[in-house]
Design a protein around this motif. Structure first.
Motif: not given
Length: 183
Positions: A87-94, A142-144, A147-149
């Motif tokens: 989910w974190w990658v998918w949300i960051k992508f969008w 938020f994206m940063t 990426s960390v968590l």
């Protein structure tokens, strides 16, 4: 897509972090210039701030947004994280796609329009170029953090494509291990 080699992954990761940090820093600069233009009583200072924003928008906004987006997609497709597995990658992508599109297609156009208005002597709304960098700054922060968590776990697609967990060897009825042929 197959996995990136260690060297390619590290280079792409370095590019991604540098481009993302540059995009974040440029957004802070745009925010400072927008606030300067909005809060000054000097028309010359406001014009200089808007012209500076145009330089950043014309030369840095698009390339940094594109470098961040492309390097992020390469990293997701070329590593175990995948583009739609977590989910974190998918949300960051969008979010990155939306922020890059808004930056290039809307914010740059708004900067150009404001500079044209200032040069023509037309009035501008003082805070019209403050809101976009504030929204961008929130999204990038938020994206940063994401990426960390790396929160939220796998997507449904990621769970379907995940390899089955390995089971420990089962003992056979004869007391030996079932996964080892007899002696």
């Amino acid at each position: 897509m197959r996995q990136l080699s260690r060297r390619a992954r590290r280079g792409t990761l370095a590019l991604h972090v540098c481009a993302s940090a540059g995009w974040l820093g440029m957004t802070l600069c745009l925010l400072a210039l927008g606030l300067t233009a909005a809060l000054t009583d000097s028309g010359a200072v406001a014009e200089a701030a808007y012209r500076s924003m145009k330089v950043f928008g014309d030369w840095l906004l698009g390339p940094l947004a594109l470098a961040t987006l492309v390097s992020g997609v390469l990293l997701s497709l070329g590593t175990r994280w995948g583009l739609a597995r977590y989910w974190w990658v998918w949300i960051k992508f969008w979010l990155t796609l939306a922020a890059a599109s808004a930056s290039v297609l809307a914010f740059r156009v708004r900067i150009d329009s404001t500079v044209a208005d200032v040069l023509a002597g037309r009035p501008v709304l003082p805070y019209e170029l403050v809101s976009p960098p504030v929204v961008s700054l929130g999204a990038y922060t938020f994206m940063t953090v994401v990426s960390v968590l790396k929160p939220w776990g796998m997507t449904k697609r990621g769970r379907r494509r995940a390899p089955a967990p390995r089971r420990p060897p089962q003992p056979s009825a004869a007391g030996g291990r079932a996964d080892r042929p007899g002696r």
